[in-house]
Motif scaffolding. Structure first.
Motif, short mmCIF file in Angstrom:
data_model
loop_
_atom_site.label_atom_id
_atom_site.label_comp_id
_atom_site.label_asym_id
_atom_site.label_seq_id
_atom_site.Cartn_x
_atom_site.Cartn_y
_atom_site.Cartn_z
N SER A 10 4.34 5.35 -6.56
CA SER A 10 5.64 5.75 -6.08
C SER A 10 5.63 7.27 -5.98
N GLY A 11 6.28 7.81 -5.01
CA GLY A 11 6.29 9.25 -4.80
C GLY A 11 6.53 9.57 -3.35
N ARG A 12 5.80 10.55 -2.84
CA ARG A 12 5.97 10.96 -1.45
C ARG A 12 4.65 11.42 -0.88
N GLY A 31 6.00 15.28 -9.51
CA GLY A 31 5.30 14.08 -10.00
C GLY A 31 4.22 14.41 -11.00
N SER A 34 -1.52 14.43 -7.94
CA SER A 34 -1.54 14.72 -6.51
C SER A 34 -2.90 14.38 -5.94
N HIS A 100 1.92 12.69 -3.48
CA HIS A 100 2.44 13.10 -4.79
C HIS A 100 2.91 11.85 -5.50
N GLU A 101 2.21 11.50 -6.56
CA GLU A 101 2.50 10.24 -7.27
C GLU A 101 3.32 10.50 -8.53
N SER A 102 4.31 9.65 -8.74
CA SER A 102 5.10 9.67 -9.97
C SER A 102 4.82 8.39 -10.71
#
Length: 103
Positions: A10-12, A31, A34, A100-102
């Motif tokens: 999840s992220g962008r 996040g 990356s 960019h991962e959360s």
């Protein structure tokens, strides 16, 4: 930069194009983790446009290579550098996709 739907975690994500003369600044990503994927089919080292990671003393440049994926903590200060004057005029720029991962 335009967000694109994520395929992982999840992220962008963003599609980047660095062109000759671009000026960039150091930044941190949101996040936890990356990813940068270099998408140009051809890229020569002397064309420049490395991703520069700031260190306590100095910096570390990662040279773009077609298909290269780099993974790093999102909190790391970094910036993309502009291509050199040696990049051929028929190439629009150095393209990459940043995720960019959360967690």
């Amino acid at each position: 930069l335009t967000p694109i739907p994520m395929a992982i975690g999840s992220g962008r994500s963003f599609c980047n194009c660095f062109r000759r003369g671009d000026r960039t600044t150091y930044h941190r990503d949101p996040g936890t983790t990356s990813y940068i994927f270099y998408v140009n089919l051809v890229w020569k080292k002397h064309w420049g446009s490395a991703t520069r990671f700031k260190r306590t003393f100095g910096y570390k440049d990662i040279t773009p290579k077609p298909g290269r994926l780099i993974v790093y903590p999102a909190s790391t200060l970094h910036r993309g550098l502009a291509p050199t004057i040696f990049m051929p005029a028929n190439i629009a720029g150095r393209f990459s996709i940043a995720f960019h991962e959360s967690r």
